[in-house]
Motif scaffolding. Structure first.
Motif, PDB file in Angstrom:
ATOM      1  N   UNK B 133      -2.030  -4.477   1.353  1.00 36.64           N
ATOM      2  CA  UNK B 133      -3.164  -5.213   1.929  1.00 36.64           C
ATOM      3  C   UNK B 133      -2.776  -6.642   2.240  1.00 36.64           C
ATOM      4  N   UNK B 134      -2.169  -7.307   1.266  1.00 37.38           N
ATOM      5  CA  UNK B 134      -1.797  -8.710   1.481  1.00 37.38           C
ATOM      6  C   UNK B 134      -0.784  -8.845   2.613  1.00 37.38           C
ATOM      7  N   UNK B 135       0.115  -7.869   2.715  1.00 37.76           N
ATOM      8  CA  UNK B 135       1.147  -7.938   3.761  1.00 37.76           C
ATOM      9  C   UNK B 135       0.600  -7.589   5.136  1.00 37.76           C
ATOM     10  N   UNK B 136      -0.157  -6.526   5.232  1.00 34.87           N
ATOM     11  CA  UNK B 136      -0.519  -6.017   6.554  1.00 34.87           C
ATOM     12  C   UNK B 136      -1.903  -6.470   7.011  1.00 34.87           C
ATOM     13  N   UNK B 137      -2.822  -6.633   6.106  1.00 35.58           N
ATOM     14  CA  UNK B 137      -4.159  -7.063   6.512  1.00 35.58           C
ATOM     15  C   UNK B 137      -4.241  -8.591   6.559  1.00 35.58           C
ATOM     16  N   UNK B 138      -3.698  -9.230   5.549  1.00 32.65           N
ATOM     17  CA  UNK B 138      -3.741 -10.688   5.520  1.00 32.65           C
ATOM     18  C   UNK B 138      -2.528 -11.336   6.174  1.00 32.65           C
ATOM     19  N   UNK B 139      -1.509 -10.554   6.436  1.00 33.73           N
ATOM     20  CA  UNK B 139      -0.340 -11.093   7.130  1.00 33.73           C
ATOM     21  C   UNK B 139       0.487 -12.056   6.304  1.00 33.73           C
ATOM     22  N   UNK B 140       0.459 -11.917   4.990  1.00 35.68           N
ATOM     23  CA  UNK B 140       1.239 -12.823   4.142  1.00 35.68           C
ATOM     24  C   UNK B 140       2.708 -12.414   4.163  1.00 35.68           C
ATOM     25  N   UNK B 141       3.592 -13.408   4.065  1.00 34.81           N
ATOM     26  CA  UNK B 141       5.009 -13.094   3.930  1.00 34.81           C
ATOM     27  C   UNK B 141       5.328 -12.865   2.445  1.00 34.81           C
ATOM     28  N   UNK B 142       6.572 -12.554   2.168  1.00 29.32           N
ATOM     29  CA  UNK B 142       6.927 -12.178   0.797  1.00 29.32           C
ATOM     30  C   UNK B 142       6.706 -13.317  -0.186  1.00 29.32           C
ATOM     31  N   UNK B 143       7.011 -14.550   0.244  1.00 30.13           N
ATOM     32  CA  UNK B 143       6.827 -15.692  -0.656  1.00 30.13           C
ATOM     33  C   UNK B 143       5.347 -15.909  -0.971  1.00 30.13           C
ATOM     34  N   UNK B 144       4.521 -15.764   0.044  1.00 29.76           N
ATOM     35  CA  UNK B 144       3.082 -15.944  -0.173  1.00 29.76           C
ATOM     36  C   UNK B 144       2.517 -14.845  -1.067  1.00 29.76           C
ATOM     37  N   UNK B 145       2.986 -13.631  -0.870  1.00 31.09           N
ATOM     38  CA  UNK B 145       2.538 -12.535  -1.728  1.00 31.09           C
ATOM     39  C   UNK B 145       3.004 -12.773  -3.163  1.00 31.09           C
ATOM     40  N   UNK B 146       4.216 -13.269  -3.298  1.00 32.08           N
ATOM     41  CA  UNK B 146       4.740 -13.566  -4.630  1.00 32.08           C
ATOM     42  C   UNK B 146       3.882 -14.623  -5.322  1.00 32.08           C
ATOM     43  N   UNK B 147       3.495 -15.648  -4.583  1.00 33.18           N
ATOM     44  CA  UNK B 147       2.654 -16.715  -5.155  1.00 33.18           C
ATOM     45  C   UNK B 147       1.278 -16.165  -5.539  1.00 33.18           C
ATOM     46  N   UNK B 148       0.778 -15.229  -4.747  1.00 35.55           N
ATOM     47  CA  UNK B 148      -0.564 -14.690  -5.006  1.00 35.55           C
ATOM     48  C   UNK B 148      -0.580 -13.713  -6.173  1.00 35.55           C
ATOM     49  N   UNK B 149       0.515 -12.978  -6.336  1.00 34.91           N
ATOM     50  CA  UNK B 149       0.515 -11.899  -7.327  1.00 34.91           C
ATOM     51  C   UNK B 149       1.269 -12.230  -8.600  1.00 34.91           C
ATOM     52  N   UNK B 150       2.012 -13.324  -8.581  1.00 32.30           N
ATOM     53  CA  UNK B 150       2.790 -13.669  -9.766  1.00 32.30           C
ATOM     54  C   UNK B 150       4.118 -12.940  -9.856  1.00 32.30           C
ATOM     55  N   UNK B 151       4.469 -12.186  -8.840  1.00 31.43           N
ATOM     56  CA  UNK B 151       5.758 -11.498  -8.807  1.00 31.43           C
ATOM     57  C   UNK B 151       6.808 -12.408  -8.177  1.00 31.43           C
ATOM     58  N   UNK B 152       8.063 -12.022  -8.344  1.00 30.55           N
ATOM     59  CA  UNK B 152       9.123 -12.745  -7.640  1.00 30.55           C
ATOM     60  C   UNK B 152       9.229 -12.207  -6.214  1.00 30.55           C
ATOM     61  N   UNK B 153       9.683 -13.053  -5.316  1.00 27.24           N
ATOM     62  CA  UNK B 153       9.750 -12.645  -3.910  1.00 27.24           C
ATOM     63  C   UNK B 153      10.649 -11.421  -3.725  1.00 27.24           C
ATOM     64  N   UNK B 154      11.732 -11.377  -4.478  1.00 23.09           N
ATOM     65  CA  UNK B 154      12.638 -10.247  -4.325  1.00 23.09           C
ATOM     66  C   UNK B 154      11.986  -8.957  -4.843  1.00 23.09           C
ATOM     67  N   UNK B 155      11.153  -9.077  -5.847  1.00 25.46           N
ATOM     68  CA  UNK B 155      10.421  -7.918  -6.361  1.00 25.46           C
ATOM     69  C   UNK B 155       9.374  -7.463  -5.355  1.00 25.46           C
ATOM     70  N   UNK B 156       8.745  -8.433  -4.713  1.00 25.47           N
ATOM     71  CA  UNK B 156       7.748  -8.111  -3.696  1.00 25.47           C
ATOM     72  C   UNK B 156       8.397  -7.308  -2.572  1.00 25.47           C
ATOM     73  N   UNK B 157       9.560  -7.751  -2.145  1.00 21.66           N
ATOM     74  CA  UNK B 157      10.257  -7.052  -1.054  1.00 21.66           C
ATOM     75  C   UNK B 157      10.514  -5.596  -1.422  1.00 21.66           C
ATOM     76  N   UNK B 158      10.989  -5.393  -2.621  1.00 23.89           N
ATOM     77  CA  UNK B 158      11.322  -4.032  -3.043  1.00 23.89           C
ATOM     78  C   UNK B 158      10.068  -3.179  -3.234  1.00 23.89           C
ATOM     79  N   UNK B 159       9.079  -3.742  -3.924  1.00 22.87           N
ATOM     80  CA  UNK B 159       7.850  -2.991  -4.195  1.00 22.87           C
ATOM     81  C   UNK B 159       7.107  -2.675  -2.891  1.00 22.87           C
ATOM     82  N   UNK B 160       7.127  -3.630  -1.993  1.00 23.75           N
ATOM     83  CA  UNK B 160       6.461  -3.427  -0.711  1.00 23.75           C
ATOM     84  C   UNK B 160       7.150  -2.344   0.103  1.00 23.75           C
ATOM     85  N   UNK B 161       8.448  -2.327   0.043  1.00 21.30           N
ATOM     86  CA  UNK B 161       9.203  -1.304   0.752  1.00 21.30           C
ATOM     87  C   UNK B 161       8.843   0.085   0.225  1.00 21.30           C
ATOM     88  N   UNK B 162       8.791   0.192  -1.084  1.00 20.56           N
ATOM     89  CA  UNK B 162       8.465   1.487  -1.695  1.00 20.56           C
ATOM     90  C   UNK B 162       7.023   1.883  -1.387  1.00 20.56           C
TER      91      UNK B 162
END
Lengths: 154, 178
Positions: B133-162
């Motif tokens: 949702x954050x990536x596709x509906x809100x258009x957030x990039x990985x860093x912004x998603x990381x800031x919003x969710x408390x995850x690391x950007x590299x984790x966001x990339x992997x989790x989002x891919x999966x």
């Protein structure tokens, strides 16, 4: 074959959000399996988002505003009464200390010297009470000054 | 060209840096952001009652914290960050019980494939729905998603891919479930 993210994924997402796929981007998506997935999932999520927004209306803003103002007042009241709690604790400590001191001095016997001791005890107790009151008042004033307007305007 | 997803209009905030927000300013902000945030919370939790509570809590915390001057996008991101933090708090407390068949008022059917989107999305985990949702509906990039969710950007990339891979599999036309 290991799937990888395409470097143009962000372009595809932006195009899906604005519903504006250029012919060139469309050609790329048709040839890129990763971007095909991105486009598919993004479009369905956007569709779902639009559906949920249309079907669900949030509560009135005034309700949320009032709730927030109530919380602010509760927090301010809690902060304002904190110095009073501090003084209450100090008072308790003082009473216990004074009682202990008095018992320690009164217990041996009731002698004429006791009158002098009693005056000394009363003097010391008075000085201690004044000091504690000054300390408590000073803390209260410092805290009030530091917090500024304690009760925000509604 | 009609926008598929409306872009947020500028939010009029106080010239004093938005540290003090009056009710009218809040009303403007709320009117622009409450509906998308509510949709996000419903989309992730799949429960309207919980989403309502979280929405109220999100805006209450926003008002209590009195953020410094922010532009439109920053305010919206900040609100989504608060909402995401509240979701994470719920998950940590183990309060993630989905309400079975809660969203029966109208079906969200994809016209191309006739897939029941609601049913398909329900098979995703809340975290997966959140990230997508954050990536596709809100258009957030990985860093912004990381800031919003408390995850690391590299984790966001992997989790989002999966999550994307899983969602794509669930939403294939051959998996029709109406």
């Amino acid at each position: 074959m290991k799937q990888r993210l395409c470097e143009r994924e962000s372009e595809v997402v932006a195009a899906a959000r604005n519903d504006s796929f250029s012919p060139e981007l469309n050609r790329h998506v048709q040839s890129c399996s990763s971007c095909q997935k991105t486009q598919r999932v993004a479009q369905l999520f956007l569709q779902n988002a639009a559906f949920l927004q249309a079907q669900n209306h949030p509560m009135a803003a005034s309700h949320v505003w009032r709730q927030a103002q109530r919380r602010k007042q509760e927090l301010a009241l809690k902060r304002a009464t904190r110095p009073l709690l501090f003084m209450r604790v100090l008072s308790g400590i003082y009473i216990v200390a004074l009682a202990t001191w008095l018992l320690h001095n009164l217990w041996p016997s009731l002698r004429p010297e006791l009158i002098l001791n009693w005056s000394a005890a009363a003097s010391i107790g008075t000085v201690m009470a004044i000091l504690l009151i000054v300390a408590g008042s000073g803390y209260f004033l410092y805290h009030e000054k530091r917090s500024g307007n304690i009760f925000p305007s509604v | 060209m009609q926008e598929a997803y409306p872009v947020a209009e500028p939010i009029p905030l106080s010239e004093r840096g938005a540290e003090i927000m009056d009710e009218q300013e809040f009303q403007s902000l709320y009117n622009l952001t409450a509906r998308p945030i509510l949709a996000y919370l419903i989309g992730v939790t799949r429960r309207r009652d919980i989403a309502d509570d979280l929405l109220q809590e999100t805006f209450c915390r926003f008002l209590m914290r009195r953020p410094s001057a922010m532009d439109t996008n920053e305010t919206r991101r900040y609100l989504f960050r608060i909402a995401s933090n509240l979701l994470r708090d719920r998950w940590r407390r183990g309060e993630d019980v989905p309400c079975p068949e809660a969203d029966e008022d109208g079906f969200d059917i994809d016209v191309d494939t006739q897939i029941d989107v609601h049913s398909a999305l329900r098979l995703l985990k809340p975290r997966e729905r959140e990230l997508l949702w954050l990536a596709y509906v809100e258009g957030m990039n990985h860093e912004e998603i990381a800031a919003a969710t408390g995850l690391r950007a590299i984790s966001v990339r992997m989790l989002l891919f999966r999550a994307r891979h899983k969602a794509a599999g669930l939403l294939r036309p051959e998996r029709e479930r109406v």
